[in-house]
Design a protein around this motif. Structure first.
Motif, PDB file in Angstrom:
ATOM      1  N   UNK A  44      42.223  17.468  29.118  1.00 12.11           N
ATOM      2  CA  UNK A  44      42.468  16.091  28.722  1.00 12.11           C
ATOM      3  C   UNK A  44      41.258  15.189  28.934  1.00 12.11           C
ATOM      4  N   UNK A  45      40.417  15.524  29.903  1.00 12.02           N
ATOM      5  CA  UNK A  45      39.274  14.657  30.189  1.00 12.02           C
ATOM      6  C   UNK A  45      38.027  15.029  29.404  1.00 12.02           C
ATOM      7  N   UNK A  46      38.161  15.953  28.459  1.00 15.81           N
ATOM      8  CA  UNK A  46      37.008  16.390  27.674  1.00 15.81           C
ATOM      9  C   UNK A  46      37.234  16.089  26.190  1.00 15.81           C
ATOM     10  N   UNK A  47      36.411  15.235  25.583  1.00 11.76           N
ATOM     11  CA  UNK A  47      36.590  14.942  24.159  1.00 11.76           C
ATOM     12  C   UNK A  47      36.245  16.142  23.286  1.00 11.76           C
ATOM     13  N   UNK A  48      36.944  16.266  22.183  1.00 14.51           N
ATOM     14  CA  UNK A  48      36.633  17.325  21.231  1.00 14.51           C
ATOM     15  C   UNK A  48      35.420  16.961  20.388  1.00 14.51           C
ATOM     16  N   UNK A  49      35.112  15.685  20.306  1.00 13.69           N
ATOM     17  CA  UNK A  49      33.958  15.250  19.528  1.00 13.69           C
ATOM     18  C   UNK A  49      33.643  13.803  19.804  1.00 13.69           C
ATOM     19  N   UNK A  50      32.438  13.406  19.430  1.00 12.36           N
ATOM     20  CA  UNK A  50      32.018  12.023  19.612  1.00 12.36           C
ATOM     21  C   UNK A  50      31.253  11.556  18.387  1.00 12.36           C
ATOM     22  N   UNK A  51      31.370  10.277  18.105  1.00 14.49           N
ATOM     23  CA  UNK A  51      30.636   9.670  17.013  1.00 14.49           C
ATOM     24  C   UNK A  51      30.350   8.227  17.349  1.00 14.49           C
ATOM     25  N   UNK A  52      30.112   7.425  16.343  1.00 12.01           N
ATOM     26  CA  UNK A  52      29.771   6.021  16.542  1.00 12.01           C
ATOM     27  C   UNK A  52      30.728   5.125  15.780  1.00 12.01           C
ATOM     28  N   UNK A  53      30.667   3.843  16.068  1.00 10.52           N
ATOM     29  CA  UNK A  53      31.457   2.848  15.364  1.00 10.52           C
ATOM     30  C   UNK A  53      30.755   1.508  15.441  1.00 10.52           C
ATOM     31  N   UNK A  54      31.190   0.553  14.611  1.00  7.94           N
ATOM     32  CA  UNK A  54      30.569  -0.765  14.547  1.00  7.94           C
ATOM     33  C   UNK A  54      31.642  -1.835  14.723  1.00  7.94           C
ATOM     34  N   UNK A  55      31.442  -2.730  15.688  1.00  7.54           N
ATOM     35  CA  UNK A  55      32.356  -3.851  15.882  1.00  7.54           C
ATOM     36  C   UNK A  55      32.120  -4.854  14.753  1.00  7.54           C
TER      37      UNK A  55
END
Length: 508
Positions: A115-126
């Motif tokens: 549960x504490x490990x993400x399957x992936x990461x990316x970016x986003x813009x506010x």
């Protein structure tokens, strides 16, 4: 001449430093090829979603960087990860035969990621001070939980407001006020050759800024259709040589004023890393998708209602001529080859064999131009279509319709049950039920990535046995059980190995 050289020198230095930093960063980071973000980066025909992270640092464009960096976030995607288990394929075929299709292909079995490990990461813009964040659909797809981390390291759990696989855009929301945000620029006004910055979180390097130029506009690279998740993809990307790598997906492409001109989405590469070709969804299209999701809960999409041939593709033209025994010449424009039901274009007088050359005065040279010009509009909108017929130019006004032939907007409440949960269902053969002791069942089909059905682990060709404790044998059964239902849904299903699961979701 000397003064001109002095003005250009800082930009040349930026380019050299940016490229050198990219190479050095990749050599260092490649030592850890099994990091979590790498598993989230996919490739297709040398065109890959930039789903994780990038490198390079600029030494100029300070104002734009200071504006942009605080508004770009890291998005962590927590989900049930699937891994291939080829050793079990024969057992599956022996037990279930081949109703799921593809005998001999590898099956997938789900494994729970900690549960504490993400399957992936990316970016986003506010994009607003009250916490709306734009990103890519492929960055958030399949998530059970989405964590947003600001550039100041403050963390939030985000709500997924909506997604659009056809443009690879998603909209998230965090509960906060007074956040830094970026303004949308008019992406129609960008010029090939103008300076741009790409800002994101590539290869684990948070808040990275790279510099480059707009290399081309209106690029169609086929990635959305090749991934199989977009039924009617709109690809009219901004191409840039600003360094973009895995992790930059969903990040910002900005002009030198720090205004948002695109959402970084993909790279074209033979290695999976930056080779000079990055692609961003134009800001005008992204803004339209966001506005639709916020106002209607779903994306409003207008269609001409034609089947067509892209005359800029000489191979496709040659194949069409051979099949149809015609002699169309490759060049510019879209050849009308047929019409759908309740076609607005046919109602407006277009005929098979007409060549569409412009929409609302914008030249249409290829399918990317057409999909952008029409796909960025809503049902009921009118467009002026210029076309050639027998060598003569003419115009007509077409009222765009949705795929069901309607000319009005729809909300989530207007969706069918299968549209809401993200799958269709086919009856299970009675012989199959008898042979394997099943009293009921339907086969899941056209499961939408990131849908409620997908989130509980169901993929195409899994068998749904019961919904809310009631047996289902047809799509009508599913619709009857869930029509006007608003509570928690319990789904009993069989996976590709014959394992039976019961999982649930809240009816959207």
């Amino acid at each position: 001449m000397k003064s001109t050289l002095k003005k250009l020198l800082p930009f040349a230095v930026v380019g050299v430093i940016s490229g050198a930093t990219t190479v050095g960063g990749l050599q260092y980071l490649n030592h850890d090829s099994n990091s979590a973000d790498q598993s989230y980066f996919t490739k297709a025909s040398n065109v890959s979603f930039a789903g994780m992270n990038s490198a390079a640092v600029g030494d100029d464009f300070v104002k734009a960087a200071k504006t942009t960096v605080p508004a770009v976030v890291t998005i962590k995607n927590y989900q049930t990860r699937t891994t291939s288990r080829a050793s079990e394929q024969d057992m599956f075929d022996f037990f279930f035969g081949d109703p799921f299709g593809g005998r001999g292909q590898q099956r997938q079995k789900q494994q729970q990621v900690p549960e504490n490990m993400p399957s992936g990461m990316g970016s986003g813009v506010i994009i607003s001070p009250d916490g709306y964040i734009i990103s890519n659909n492929h960055v958030v797809a399949g998530a059970n939980k989405l964590e947003v981390v600001l550039s100041n390291k403050k963390s939030y759990i985000a709500t997924l407001v909506g997604t659009d696989p056809n443009t690879d855009i998603s909209l998230l929301k965090i509960e906060e006020k007074g956040l830094p945000f970026l303004n949308f620029a008019n992406s129609d006004n960008i010029e090939v050759g103008q300076w741009v910055l790409a800002v994101g979180n590539p290869l684990g390097l948070n808040s990275t800024v790279t510099a480059g130029i707009v290399s081309a506009k209106g690029r169609g690279i086929g990635i959305l259709s090749s991934q199989g998740k977009a039924a009617n993809p709109i690809e009219s990307f901004i191409q840039t040589d600003a360094a973009i790598n895995p992790g930059n997906s969903g990040g910002a492409l900005v002009n030198t004023n720090g205004d948002l001109i695109g959402i970084n989405s993909a790279i074209q590469s033979t290695t999976g890393y930056y080779q000079g070709y990055g692609f961003a969804v134009p800001a005008n299209l992204a803004r339209k998708i966001v506005e639709d999701i916020k106002k209607f809960g779903i994306v409003q999409r207008g269609f001409l209602g034609v089947t067509s041939l892209d005359l800029s593709d000489d191979q496709m033209v040659a194949a069409y001529n051979k099949q149809k025994k015609t002699n169309y010449k490759a060049g510019s424009g879209i050849l009308v080859t047929g019409f759908g039901e309740s076609s607005g274009a046919e109602d407006a007088g277009l005929k098979t064999g007409d060549i569409i050359t412009s929409i609302d005065g914008t030249p249409i040279t290829d399918f990317a131009d057409l999909s952008m010009s029409v796909g960025s509009k809503r049902p009921g909108d009118k467009v002026v279509v210029t076309y050639q017929r027998n060598g003569k130019e003419a115009t007509t006004t077409v009222t765009l319709k949705d795929q069901k032939g309607g000319t009005s907007t729809r909300t989530k409440a207007d969706l069918t049950v299968t549209e809401k949960i993200g799958a269709e269902f086919k009856p299970l053969d009675e012989r199959f039920k008898t042979d394997y002791g099943l009293n009921s069942g339907v086969i899941a089909n056209n499961v939408t990535e990131g849908s409620e059905i997908a989130k509980i682990g169901i993929v195409d060709n899994y068998i749904v046995i019961e919904i809310n404790g009631k047996p289902v044998n047809s799509q009508k059964d599913v619709e009857k059980i869930l029509d006007k239902y608003s509570g928690n849904v319990s789904v009993k299903f069989v996976d590709a190995y014959g394992q039976i699961y019961t999982r649930g979701f809240k009816m959207p």
